[in-house]
Design an enzyme around this catalytic site. Structure first.
Site, PDB file in Angstrom:
ATOM      1  N   VAL A   7      10.694   0.653  11.095  1.00 41.94           N
ATOM      2  CA  VAL A   7      11.422   0.275   9.882  1.00 41.94           C
ATOM      3  C   VAL A   7      10.584   0.616   8.658  1.00 41.94           C
ATOM      4  CG1 VAL A   7      12.493  -1.601   8.586  1.00 41.94           C
ATOM      5  CG2 VAL A   7      12.672  -1.555  11.068  1.00 41.94           C
ATOM      6  N   PHE A  38      11.120  -7.390   7.392  1.00 41.84           N
ATOM      7  CA  PHE A  38      11.417  -6.334   8.349  1.00 41.84           C
ATOM      8  C   PHE A  38      10.324  -6.274   9.400  1.00 41.84           C
ATOM      9  CE2 PHE A  38      13.333  -4.803   4.379  1.00 41.84           C
ATOM     10  CZ  PHE A  38      14.619  -4.524   4.799  1.00 41.84           C
ATOM     11  N   ASP A  39      10.709  -5.957  10.603  1.00 45.73           N
ATOM     12  CA  ASP A  39       9.753  -5.629  11.646  1.00 45.73           C
ATOM     13  C   ASP A  39       9.184  -4.265  11.264  1.00 45.73           C
ATOM     14  OD1 ASP A  39       8.364  -5.175  13.993  1.00 45.73           O
ATOM     15  OD2 ASP A  39      10.136  -4.753  15.185  1.00 45.73           O
ATOM     16  N   GLY A  40       7.890  -4.133  11.289  1.00 48.55           N
ATOM     17  CA  GLY A  40       7.257  -2.899  10.828  1.00 48.55           C
ATOM     18  C   GLY A  40       7.606  -1.670  11.629  1.00 48.55           C
TER      19      GLY A  40
END
Length: 143
Positions: free
Chosen positions: A106, A101-103
């Site tokens: 998210v 996941f893109d931080g």
């Protein structure tokens, strides 16, 4: 397999991950039903209904599709959604589930991204310096 492993670790935990497929054609449905039964998979197939009606019924935490139009519609209706791209992946594993996941927004707060969009790059850098010793606010993910 993820649900099975979670039950082994914590028997009181009920199903944590639920997969619901939304087929695009009757032919897809027949093929999917055959494979789900053949491999004894714990996967539901959604009934034929208008797309957004299905999402409101299912209430997914995350909707994934290769159909970017449906993804945009899902996002517009307030659901977390992402477009999946088909590719040739060489590192298949029967034992490991890998999810990335893109931080920002998210896994943790998207404050820095908002500062960048509203005030520009220099403000972003200043905010990063100002917040250097501050823990990131985590986004609550229910698995």
């Amino acid at each position: 397999m993820v649900n099975q492993r979670l039950r082994e670790l914590k028997p009181a935990v009920r199903e944590r991950i639920k997969i619901v497929l939304i087929p695009t054609s009757r032919q897809d449905m027949d093929h999917l039903n055959k494979n789900i039964k053949n491999y004894n998979l714990n996967i539901e197939i959604a009934q034929e209904k208008p797309f957004l009606d299905l999402l409101h019924e299912i209430k997914p935490v995350l909707y994934l599709s290769t159909n970017s139009h449906n993804v945009k519609e899902a996002i517009g209706a307030g659901f977390g959604a992402a477009t999946m791209f088909l590719g040739d992946y060489d590192n298949h594993s029967a034992e490991v589930l890998r999810v990335a996941f893109d931080g920002d927004g998210v896994l943790f707060s998207d404050e820095s991204e908002r500062v960048y969009k509203e005030k520009g790059l220099q403000a972003f850098f200043q905010n990063e310096r100002d917040q250097e010793g501050t823990s990131l606010a985590l986004v609550r993910m229910v698995v």
